[in-house]
Design an enzyme around this catalytic site. Structure first.
Site, short mmCIF file in Angstrom:
data_model
loop_
_atom_site.label_atom_id
_atom_site.label_comp_id
_atom_site.label_asym_id
_atom_site.label_seq_id
_atom_site.Cartn_x
_atom_site.Cartn_y
_atom_site.Cartn_z
CG ASP A 114 -2.22 0.83 0.91
OD1 ASP A 114 -2.15 1.68 -0.02
OD2 ASP A 114 -3.24 0.67 1.58
C1 BGC Z 1 -5.08 3.25 0.18
C2 BGC Z 1 -5.26 2.27 -0.95
C3 BGC Z 1 -5.13 2.98 -2.27
C4 BGC Z 1 -3.77 3.66 -2.32
C5 BGC Z 1 -3.49 4.38 -3.62
C6 BGC Z 1 -3.84 4.10 0.03
O1 BGC Z 1 -3.81 5.13 0.95
O2 BGC Z 1 -5.05 2.54 1.41
O3 BGC Z 1 -6.52 1.66 -0.83
O4 BGC Z 1 -5.29 2.09 -3.32
O5 BGC Z 1 -3.72 4.61 -1.27
O6 BGC Z 1 -4.23 5.53 -3.77
#
Ligand code: BGC
Length: 757
Positions: free
Chosen positions: A294
């Protein structure tokens, strides 16, 4: 478990064959091409393939801290040097072509970039938030909206969406409840698979196939206290029984990527958890694609207190099984040296690169790096009238009628004055919900516009906010009360702003903000027939003037066509048929609250005493509106429960039928649900478990038999030693209209070795 070339490949082929799905196995020549590339790649180029960075060619502002490379020039240099393999969260064909040109024709090996983004419930046409759409209990609908999203996203220069969220949300304080399919493992599994089928389509190489990334692996929906980015302390059995199955369903549906969760599990951050990301994900679950971290989650291993520094964090993440690092840039900075020093074997890096290249190969990027980068498609495939119509249909199907004393449906032709009161009446900034940042603000249909369109005489509608979402307006309540007095019907539009759920929006109470509650209470005192339209990204605990209204509807965030979808239901053009994917408790303090809870040794029984029983001294530990609840404008009744056999033999199945009758005067649809309870087991079982559903549409007076089959596999649970097993014995079954009602029966599962019959 180190996957070599053969196992990765046979795994990909095997999973494709097993799922019968849209994955065309790689040809020998394609595998050879990847082999050849890996041989020729430097360690910097390998680390580059394993790096995903925010797209500075076409920047957007998703809900994330701004870190990393912010300008196009620097990013261009990185692409030319082969130091990046994936860009994320930019849209637009022109910018993507520019970046792809640099990768394909400007870098040494010409490996195409992968363009990823968070298309969670729509690109430009915004569909209901996933939790809202889950209320349809309809995988077919979820698949159709996902397909429409994919058609738009791939027309805007994207190859992959970081969706669907497959986390089972056990606590409504957690803001990300809104992004998933609710509290139940079976419903989440069905909808996760359906969304993936919709995103990816039948052929991954097609220009409009959008790769899916079920996330966040794993157990993010079990964070203690519903605290975002928080910790999870969970038994191995519950992890496997509740939180992993939606991912398995997603992989069987053909997903080739996943994303490691931010949270730790039992003291080990998921991003550094080799048992989770390698032994369980690949070994137990048979996943053969690649794993994203993530957003900066590898770097966050330091703050977790798990890694000493950035280099250590990169080492831990790659050894655990994170193939693609998102946004931190740690892999490109540290992998070359980690490999040189022997801290990370080159073989580990090669396996990760191979997984990434196989996915790029499987989606046809090597043959055609310009796929999904077509300016004509961008002009013709986005926000079509068909997609808007689907958004309206999905919106209406997502609405749940929680209570109704007969005030609904309204009669559009009748001369009645309607007062639309509350901060969401004409509001256009809270229609889409969280994670819809590509949608054009202002293009959604607000409630007032939807009502006016539906009413014979729009002059009969008066609209006033009465208060803001959080704050009172001077004199607002007085004006609203006066309008309520002048009206025949009051519609109260209250609830949460769209930034009150989603990432980083955990809340300690899940209630209507006090300013709106005061408005609702004052308006309720006028005692006009009142309909409450809730707007929300989670289950709510509702009270007073909101809870006591003549009708209450859960309307979530419905997207581009919100106002029209709401009007369709209010005026009865569409019969409400949604069912709750999350239980609404009486009070916030009951959270974490879900229908499939355990009995305890002192359960509160239907007509028994509540003294010294498993309840709060202040609140009954039941639901105001349980999982699966949702009314219609007509009345349905179930009777004639029949079992083909009360004995279920080990390798056979039983058929359960019941008769559903529309006893009302209108056509309507009901989703009939099958629940079970394992009476006695070697690990205590929930008081109910949702297993199956069937949607039936009936004319007034019509009856139809609803049929379910139940086999041993439906009775399994995860027992000691993480073994999935079914245990012989008695099972309750219910065929009902929610998780709290239903016709009751019993079956007995007989072990193979016992005499049958
Ligand atoms: C989130 C993810 C997301 C990623 C990219 C993160 O903060 O937890 O779900 O896909 O950002 O935007």
């Amino acid at each position: 478990m180190n996957l070599d070339r053969r196992t990765v490949l046979s795994g990909i082929i095997a999973s494709a064959i097993a799922s019968g799905l849209p994955f065309r196995a790689l040809a020998a020549a394609e595998v050879a091409r990847v082999d050849d590339l890996i041989k020729r790649m430097t360690i910097e180029e390998k680390a580059g393939q394993m790096t995903c960075l925010a797209d500075s060619f076409r920047p957007f502002n998703p809900p994330n801290p701004q870190v990393g490379i912010q300008d196009e020039k620097r990013l261009s240099d990185e692409i030319r040097k082969g130091r990046v393999g994936c860009l994320f969260n930019g849209i637009g064909v022109a910018g993507a072509r520019k970046a792809q040109e640099l990768a394909v024709n400007g870098s040494r090996l010409g490996i195409p970039l992968l363009f990823a983004g968070d298309v969670i419930h729509g690109l430009k046409t915004i569909f209901p938030v996933p939790l809202g759409e889950a209320s349809s209990f309809d995988p077919g609908l979820a698949q159709r909206t996902a397909r429409a999203m994919a058609i738009e996203a791939t027309a805007a220069g994207l190859h992959l969406t970081f969706a669907p969220m497959a986390d089972v949300a056990r606590d409504q304080r957690w803001g990300r409840v809104v992004e998933g399919a609710g509290e139940d493992v079976t419903l989440t599994s069905l909808l996760t698979a359906a969304r993936i089928r919709g995103f990816q389509g039948r052929d991954l190489r097609k220009d409009d196939s959008l790769l899916a990334c079920p996330k966040h692996f794993a157990a993010y929906g079990a964070v203690a206290g519903g605290l975002e980015y928080g910790n999870v302390d969970i038994s191995d059995e519950t992890l496997r029984e509740t939180h992993l199955p939606p991912f398995s369903a997603g992989f069987s549906a053909g997903a080739l990527t996943t994303m490691a969760a931010f949270n730790e599990i039992n003291g080990v951050p998921a991003t550094a958890d080799r048992t989770l990301l390698t032994d369980i994900l690949r070994g137990e679950m048979g996943f053969h694609g690649f794993v994203f971290s993530d957003y900066t989650a590898d770097e966050e291993l330091i703050a977790h207190g798990f890694a000493e520094d950035e280099r250590d964090a990169a080492r831990l993440a790659v050894l655990a099984g994170v193939d693609m690092s998102m946004q931190s840039g740690l892999y490109i900075r540290y992998l070359p040296d980690l490999v040189k020093s022997g801290a990370v074997p080159m073989g580990t890096v090669d396996v990760a690169v191979r997984r990434i290249l196989y996915v790029k190969m499987a989606m046809g990027l090597f043959d055609n790096p310009w796929r999904s980068l077509d300016e004509n498609a961008e002009k013709s495939r986005i926000e079509t009238s068909g997609h808007r119509a689907l958004a309206r249909e999905a919106g209406a199907r997502s609405i749940v009628l929680l209570q109704n004393d007969g005030v609904l449906p309204l009669d559009a032709g009748r001369k009645q004055k309607i007062a639309l009161i509350g901060p969401f009446g004409e509001d256009k900034t809270n229609l889409y919900g969280p994670w819809a940042f590509y949608g054009d603000p202002g293009k959604g249909i607000d409630v007032a516009s939807g009502l006016r369109e539906a009413m014979g005489d729009a002059e009969l509608l008066s609209v006033m906010p009465g208060c803001g979402i959080q704050d009172a307006i001077d004199g607002g309540i007085e004006v609203a009360v006066k309008a309520a007095k002048d009206a025949d019907i009051v519609i109260l539009a209250v609830g949460e702003a769209q930034d009150m759920s989603g990432e980083a929006q955990s809340r300690t109470t899940i209630e209507i903000p006090p300013a709106q509650q005061a408005l609702a209470d004052a308006v309720a005192a006028v005692k006009k027939p009142t309909v409450v339209l809730l707007r929300h990204g989670r289950a709510l605990a509702i009270h007073g003037g909101v809870a006591n209204a003549n009708a209450v509807l859960a309307t979530w965030f419905l997207g581009s066509e919100a106002g029209n979808a709401i009007a369709d239901v209010l005026f009865g053009k569409v019969d409400p048929s949604g069912k709750l994917p999350v239980s609404f408790p009486w009070e916030s303090g009951q959270e974490p609250f879900f229908y499939d809870r355990k009995s305890t040794g002192r359960p509160v029984l239907a007509r028994g005493s509540t003294e010294y029983k498993a309840r709060y001294a202040t609140t009954d530990n039941s639901a105001r509106y349980p999982f699966g609840h949702g009314l219609s404008y007509t009345q349905f009744a179930l009777d004639r429960l029949q079992l083909s056999d009360p004995a279920l033999r080990w390798d056979e199945s039983v058929t359960i039928t019941a008769r559903l009758t529309n006893k009302g005067k209108r056509r309507g649809s009901e989703t009939v649900q099958l629940y079970i309870r394992d009476r006695v087991a070697s690990r205590t079982r929930p008081i109910r478990e949702f297993k199956k559903m069937e949607r039936v549409t009936l004319e007034p007076g019509e009856s139809r038999a609803v049929r379910f089959t139940l086999a041993r596999a439906d009775l399994e649970f995860v027992g000691a030693g993480n073994r999935r097993l079914a245990e012989p014995g008695v099972f309750d079954i219910w065929v009902g209209q929610s998780s709290e009602d239903g016709l009751h029966g019993q079956i007995t599962l007989y072990a193979a070795e016992l005499p049958q019959g």
